[in-house]
Structures are given as structure tokens and as C-alpha cells.
Scaffold this motif. Structure first.
Motif, short mmCIF file in Angstrom:
data_model
loop_
_atom_site.label_atom_id
_atom_site.label_comp_id
_atom_site.label_asym_id
_atom_site.label_seq_id
_atom_site.Cartn_x
_atom_site.Cartn_y
_atom_site.Cartn_z
N GLY A 1 0.81 -1.21 0.00
CA GLY A 1 0.00 0.00 0.00
C GLY A 1 0.85 1.26 0.00
N LEU A 2 1.94 1.22 0.72
CA LEU A 2 2.84 2.39 0.74
C LEU A 2 3.42 2.67 -0.63
N ILE B 1 -2.89 -2.47 -8.66
CA ILE B 1 -3.51 -3.79 -8.87
C ILE B 1 -2.97 -4.79 -7.86
N SER B 2 -1.67 -4.80 -7.66
CA SER B 2 -1.06 -5.71 -6.70
C SER B 2 -1.61 -5.45 -5.29
N PHE B 3 -1.69 -4.19 -4.91
CA PHE B 3 -2.22 -3.82 -3.59
C PHE B 3 -3.66 -4.28 -3.42
N VAL B 4 -4.49 -4.08 -4.43
CA VAL B 4 -5.89 -4.52 -4.35
C VAL B 4 -5.96 -6.03 -4.19
N LEU B 5 -5.12 -6.76 -4.91
CA LEU B 5 -5.09 -8.21 -4.77
C LEU B 5 -4.69 -8.64 -3.36
N VAL B 6 -3.73 -7.94 -2.77
CA VAL B 6 -3.33 -8.23 -1.39
C VAL B 6 -4.49 -7.91 -0.44
N LEU B 7 -5.17 -6.81 -0.66
CA LEU B 7 -6.32 -6.47 0.19
C LEU B 7 -7.40 -7.55 0.09
#
Length: 164
Positions: free
Chosen positions: A16-17, A148-154
């Protein structure tokens, strides 16, 4: 909360950062720099490219590259959570880290070698044209990839907390 979920939260924080950094840069820094003269733009980019190389940036940028595969490994066999993290790791490794290292960094290094004080106005314009469009295009790719990567982690976090 289990250790594995705490590790997943740290992974989400790091991703996220970096997504936030690239997003905010796209929304504020790039448009602001775009209004500068060629000499001011190039000098500002040289300064920013030097300043970003610090431990705080490396925590999120390199940390995410390490944390995503580790979180993915920890969630092997968990179904959708594993696949979300696997996709997040792949998108980040290729779209964020790979684009940065193979695209933005070489442009930054070439820009750093330019002696702005010895360049004519025409040379400065040429340097900017070679740098700005390519750099911004690559930055957009890594920004989208990191988001996109952050959303997938969320989504993996929500799946983890929904099941545990």
C-alpha cells in the motif's frame, strides 16, 4: 490474530505504501514538474531521483518484492487467498519492480549523467524529450501495477479474515 495474518498485514502495508507513493506522484508531482522549464524540470528530476534512494523508500519498494512471495508461500494450499497473493506477487515483480529496474532506473541513470549547466537550451529540450515521455509512460505502468497488486493483497486479507 495469527502470525501468518500479521505477516499478511505487513505485506499489505508495504504494498500500500508503494502504491500510494506512485499514485500520489502521478497525481501531483508529475503534473507539477510538467509545468517547469526544461532546465528546471531536468534539475528537479535529477534531485528527486537522488533523494528517493533512501531506506524509507527501499523498505516499501524492496520490502514488497520480498514480502509478497513470502506471504504467497505461507498461504500455499489456502485456495483463493494463495492465488490472489500469487497474482499480486507476479504483477508487482513484473509490472512494478521489473518496469522500474529495466525502464525508469536506466532513464534516471542517463539523466544523472547530464551536466545541465553546460547544456544549451536546445540540448536541454532534447534531453527532456528523450526522458519525460518515456519515463512518465513507464511510471504509469508501474503505478497501475502497484495498485492492482495492492488490491489483490487487500482481497487476500479480506479472504483471510473472512475464513479465520
Amino acid at each position: 490474530m495469527t502470525t501468518i495474518n500479521l505477516f499478511l498485514l505487513v505485506t499489505a502495508l508495504a504494498s500500500g505504501l508503494i502504491a500510494g507513493l506512485f499514485y500520489s506522484y502521478s497525481c501531483s508531482v508529475n503534473p507539477g514538474l510538467g509545468t517547469l522549464s526544461d532546465a528546471s524540470y531536468l534539475a528537479a528530476m535529477q534531485s528527486i531521483n537522488r533523494a528517493i534512494l533512501n531506506p524509507v523508500f527501499f523498505f516499501s519498494f524492496m520490502g514488497t518484492l520480498l514480502l509478497l512471495p513470502l506471504s504467497t508461500y505461507q498461504h500455499f494450499g489456502t485456495g483463493s487467498r494463495f492465488y490472489l497473493l500469487l497474482a499480486a506477487a507476479a504483477v508487482y515483480a513484473i509490472g512494478t519492480f521489473g518496469v522500474t529496474m529495466l525502464g525508469n532506473v536506466p532513464l534516471n541513470e542517463a539523466l544523472d549523467k547530464i551536466n545541465l549547466s553546460n547544456s544549451s537550451a536546445q540540448e536541454l529540450t532534447a534531453h527532456r524529450l528523450r526522458f519525460e515521455v518515456s519515463w512518465n509512460r513507464l511510471h504509469a505502468i508501474r503505478t497501475y501495477a502497484s495498485i492492482i497488486s495492492f488490491v489483490l493483497v487487500l482481497l487476500a486479507c479480506l479472504t483471510a479474515f473472512d475464513k479465520n
